[in-house]
Design a protein around this motif. Structure first.
Motif, PDB file in Angstrom:
ATOM      1  N   UNK A 165     -17.697  46.911 -52.916  1.00  0.00           N
ATOM      2  CA  UNK A 165     -16.989  48.040 -53.535  1.00  0.00           C
ATOM      3  C   UNK A 165     -16.659  47.745 -54.993  1.00  0.00           C
ATOM      4  N   UNK A 166     -16.696  46.472 -55.350  1.00  0.00           N
ATOM      5  CA  UNK A 166     -16.409  46.066 -56.733  1.00  0.00           C
ATOM      6  C   UNK A 166     -17.711  45.993 -57.506  1.00  0.00           C
ATOM      7  N   UNK A 174     -26.643  41.796 -57.232  1.00  0.00           N
ATOM      8  CA  UNK A 174     -27.891  41.351 -56.606  1.00  0.00           C
ATOM      9  C   UNK A 174     -28.636  42.535 -56.001  1.00  0.00           C
ATOM     10  N   UNK A 175     -27.895  43.425 -55.339  1.00  0.00           N
ATOM     11  CA  UNK A 175     -28.528  44.611 -54.745  1.00  0.00           C
ATOM     12  C   UNK A 175     -29.157  45.475 -55.830  1.00  0.00           C
ATOM     13  N   UNK A 176     -28.428  45.661 -56.927  1.00  0.00           N
ATOM     14  CA  UNK A 176     -28.939  46.495 -58.028  1.00  0.00           C
ATOM     15  C   UNK A 176     -30.215  45.891 -58.603  1.00  0.00           C
ATOM     16  N   UNK A 186     -31.075  52.580 -59.646  1.00  0.00           N
ATOM     17  CA  UNK A 186     -29.698  52.587 -59.152  1.00  0.00           C
ATOM     18  C   UNK A 186     -28.818  51.813 -60.127  1.00  0.00           C
ATOM     19  N   UNK A 187     -27.521  52.090 -60.056  1.00  0.00           N
ATOM     20  CA  UNK A 187     -26.548  51.383 -60.881  1.00  0.00           C
ATOM     21  C   UNK A 187     -25.515  50.705 -59.978  1.00  0.00           C
ATOM     22  N   UNK A 188     -24.718  49.849 -60.582  1.00  0.00           N
ATOM     23  CA  UNK A 188     -23.662  49.184 -59.823  1.00  0.00           C
ATOM     24  C   UNK A 188     -22.663  50.196 -59.282  1.00  0.00           C
ATOM     25  N   UNK A 192     -21.488  50.599 -55.393  1.00  0.00           N
ATOM     26  CA  UNK A 192     -20.066  50.522 -55.073  1.00  0.00           C
ATOM     27  C   UNK A 192     -19.594  51.797 -54.376  1.00  0.00           C
ATOM     28  N   UNK A 193     -20.072  52.933 -54.863  1.00  0.00           N
ATOM     29  CA  UNK A 193     -19.674  54.211 -54.255  1.00  0.00           C
ATOM     30  C   UNK A 193     -20.141  54.338 -52.819  1.00  0.00           C
TER      31      UNK A 193
END
Length: 224
Positions: A165-166, A174-176, A186-188, A192-193
């Protein structure tokens, strides 16, 4: 004969299967790999030393273990038990539900206040055990083990499901980066959303399960 350089992998696998000392297995594997790769003993030791110095911050968590041990020796667990016994209406399920909620919120904001050696073992688990004892008297070993497992679970759920979430967390970044490499834009903030609903669901399920555990204890021991 390049494949012989993989002997270190074989040593690690065999050592772990035979349950040899982990540190010794890794060191031997490193020495063997260096020797078959043509390195001298001095070069191998230098490489191991440089690797340790470069990654020494990763071992800082070890310092918490003697500190927690000292606190326990000086009565940390006893004080935690006395505190929970003095709170009227405290139950095992309520305590664990509150802790998971707090842990989740802190993890969502990347505030590292938890940890099994720092909080669960010396504080949360003894308090949860004390709440059960205060209500029902002595509890059996099965119940003790269940409470230990639930206390550990609240830490795992609170940390795992909320950390992304942060936007600045390592997991989120890492996911981004991984999705971006695969061609996904995609963005951070997007990650998080999408993680927020998961964190909320984990809290709801965790709290419901903790309160259900209170009912299980009532049926098992009867209410005083």
């Amino acid at each position: 004969m390049e494949i012989i350089k993989l002997i270190g992998v074989v040593i690690v696998i065999v050592g772990f299967v035979l349950k040899f000392d982990t540190l010794a297995v890794v060191v031997v594997a490193g020495l063997a790999t260096g020797l078959v790769g043509g390195m001298s003993i001095i070069d191998i030791l230098s490489t191991l030393g440089n690797s340790f110095l470069t990654n020494r911050t990763a071992t800082l968590f070890v310092l918490t273990l003697p500190v927690i041990g000292l606190c326990e020796r000086m009565g940390l667990k006893d004080k935690a038990v006395d505190l929970i016994k003095s709170i009227k209406g405290a139950t095992t399920g309520r305590l664990l539900a509150i802790w998971q909620t707090v842990r989740t919120i802190c993890s969502a904001f990347s505030l590292r206040i938890g940890g099994h050696p720092q909080f669960i073992r010396p504080l949360i688990n003894p308090m949860a055990q004390a709440a059960a004892v205060a209500q029902y008297g002595e509890i059996d070993e099965k119940t003790e083990d269940q409470i230990k497992g639930m206390a550990a679970g609240t830490e795992n759920y609170g940390n795992f499901f909320a950390q992304n979430c942060f936007m600045g967390s390592s997991g989120t970044l890492l996911i981004v980066s991984t999705l971006t490499e695969q061609g996904y834009n995609v963005t951070a903030l997007d990650i998080a959303g999408q993680s927020v609903p998961i964190a909320v669901i984990s809290v709801v399920v965790g709290v419901a399960y903790a309160l259900l555990f209170d009912q299980i204890l009532k049926k098992r021991f009867g209410k005083n």
